[in-house]
Design an enzyme around this catalytic site. Structure first.
Site, PDB file in Angstrom:
ATOM      1  N   GLU A 220       0.834  -1.213   0.000  1.00  0.00           N
ATOM      2  CA  GLU A 220       0.000   0.000   0.000  1.00  0.00           C
ATOM      3  C   GLU A 220       0.866   1.260   0.000  1.00  0.00           C
ATOM      4  OE1 GLU A 220      -3.240  -0.295   2.728  1.00  0.00           O
ATOM      5  OE2 GLU A 220      -3.181   1.834   3.251  1.00  0.00           O
ATOM      6  N   ASP A 269     -11.224   6.840   0.729  1.00  0.00           N
ATOM      7  CA  ASP A 269     -11.794   6.942   2.068  1.00  0.00           C
ATOM      8  C   ASP A 269     -13.146   7.643   1.937  1.00  0.00           C
ATOM      9  OD1 ASP A 269     -12.466   7.935   4.713  1.00  0.00           O
ATOM     10  OD2 ASP A 269     -10.390   7.506   5.277  1.00  0.00           O
ATOM     11  N   HIS A 296     -10.162   2.855   2.493  1.00  0.00           N
ATOM     12  CA  HIS A 296      -9.332   3.292   3.616  1.00  0.00           C
ATOM     13  C   HIS A 296     -10.262   3.745   4.745  1.00  0.00           C
ATOM     14  CE1 HIS A 296      -7.178   6.726   5.681  1.00  0.00           C
ATOM     15  NE2 HIS A 296      -6.251   5.785   5.761  1.00  0.00           N
ATOM     16  N   GLU A 330     -11.178  -2.194   6.563  1.00  0.00           N
ATOM     17  CA  GLU A 330      -9.983  -1.831   7.331  1.00  0.00           C
ATOM     18  C   GLU A 330     -10.410  -1.544   8.772  1.00  0.00           C
ATOM     19  OE1 GLU A 330      -7.557   1.507   5.975  1.00  0.00           O
ATOM     20  OE2 GLU A 330      -5.988   0.859   7.376  1.00  0.00           O
TER      21      GLU A 330
HETATM   22 CA    CA Z   1      -2.705   3.543   4.514  1.00  0.00          CA
END
Ligand code: CA
Length: 377
Positions: A220, A269, A296, A330
């Protein structure tokens, strides 16, 4: 229904133990929540990723555009705010501010119709998500060998089937850390690494070749987000899948990453890339380009809830296979005093699996006493 108020909540909490990614040390965790009120008594909540005081300023300045408007046409309101500010910030904190507003509007819409947000986004393909543990940051101890193996083994023992290790501390330390963690979790648990764009493509490729033997599920942010050619180099020259996108914004930003074939796994995100409205579009684009999508998530339980509703509706990465590759959540395991405290019912995992909240809207309730306790205003 009309919007009668838009409020920002800047929250902050000191950490009991400092920790570091390759970008620097953390001694506090902060959060910026958006609260939108309506004349029907319905209240919606959103969260912005990014520097809390700056995203709060964005939301506070946009608030006047929203007062008196119907909160239900989320697409229209997104376009109105984006069009009003695109000349001044098609990426970054402007879009992070817009993201928190968009999430709060979806929360209101779900509560108005009495259904979970995932149902309005198209309906759940899954009611629970495999979560991967994000942790394994650095502590103020000279030798990471003293704690990384123990922490990693702890996640495996809790039932997590995947863990993510922070790298970006120099090739030698990263190699040693990756080996330690792989040995600690055994061969069955997935291991991802995250450099937080610490390297250039030369260093990232060197590291990737050195750790390939440890079966790394993805690498990542190997290089800075602006370096699309660097991403292409890393992706072409390493057998490890390349992930990134937490520093990218909107369908327009992701279009460049997809067209240039920079990523195997996109990680917008929901609290940064444009909210639920925009991340659904980015997810559809990712599918069309054959790119996996694993958002994310680095916020409070509110960010987790919003991400879970999006994850619920995403297609599987391999939709027609008997054993499809599903998107993962996540699940931040680092210290964050605000994360669980602000929800009356915190989002928890059971043996590494997290359920999508079932109530109307985002399906969560904010604990106002916790808001007051962590207020930094
Ligand atoms: Ca990250």
């Amino acid at each position: 229904m009309k919007i009668t108020g838009v409020r920002t909540h800047i929250l902050q909490a000191a950490l009991s133990r400092h920790f570091a990614s390759s970008r620097g040390w953390y001694d506090t965790r902060a959060a910026m929540l958006v609260e939108i009120e309506t004349d029907q008594g319905l209240v919606g909540w959103g969260e912005c990723y990014g520097p809390a005081r700056i995203t709060a300023a964005v939301v506070d300045n946009v608030a006047a555009w929203l007062i008196g408007k119907d909160p239900l046409p989320t697409e229209y309101l997104w376009q109105m705010i984006y069009a009003g500010l695109r000349d001044h910030g098609p990426k970054g904190v402007i879009i992070q501010g817009l993201s928190g507003i968009d999430i709060a509007l979806w929360d209101i819409k779900g509560k108005y119709f009495g259904v979970p947000v995932q149902q309005l986004l198209g309906g759940a393909q899954r009611t629970e998500l495999v979560a991967y543990a994000t942790g394994l940051l650095r502590r103020q101890v000279d030798d990471p060998a003293c704690y990384l193996a123990e922490e990693a083994a702890g996640y495996a023992a809790e039932g997590f089937s995947a863990v993510k290790l922070k790298v970006g501390f120099g090739e030698e330390e990263d190699m040693a850390a990756t080996r330690l963690v792989r040995e600690a979790i055994g061969p069955a648990v997935k291991l991802m690494i995250d450099a937080n764009h610490a390297y250039d493509s030369v260093a990232a490729i060197r590291l990737g070749r050195a750790i390939e033997q440890y079966d790394v599920a993805w690498f990542e942010e190997p290089v800075p987000p602006e370096d699309i050619a660097g991403y292409q180099n890393v992706r072409t020259l390493l057998p490890i899948p390349v992930a990134g996108g937490e520093c990218e914004f909107t369908r327009f930003g992701f279009r460049e990453l997809f067209v240039s074939r920079a990523l195997d796994i996109a990680q917008p995100d929901v609290c940064a890339a444009g909210g639920l409205s925009e991340c659904k579009k980015i997810a559809d684009m990712a599918e069309a380009f054959g790119v996996r999508y694993n958002p994310h998530v680095w916020g409070t339980g509110l960010a987790m809830a919003a991400s879970l509703h999006l994850l619920a509706v995403l297609p599987s990465h391999t939709p027609s296979a008997l054993r499809p590759i599903e998107p993962m959540l996540e699940f931040d395991r680092t210290e964050h005093p605000i994360r669980e405290a602000i929800l009356t019912e915190p989002i928890e995992h059971t043996r590494g699996v997290v359920r999508v909240p079932e109530g109307a809207g985002l399906g969560i309730e904010i604990d106002r006493k916790a808001l007051a306790r962590f207020s930094a205003q």
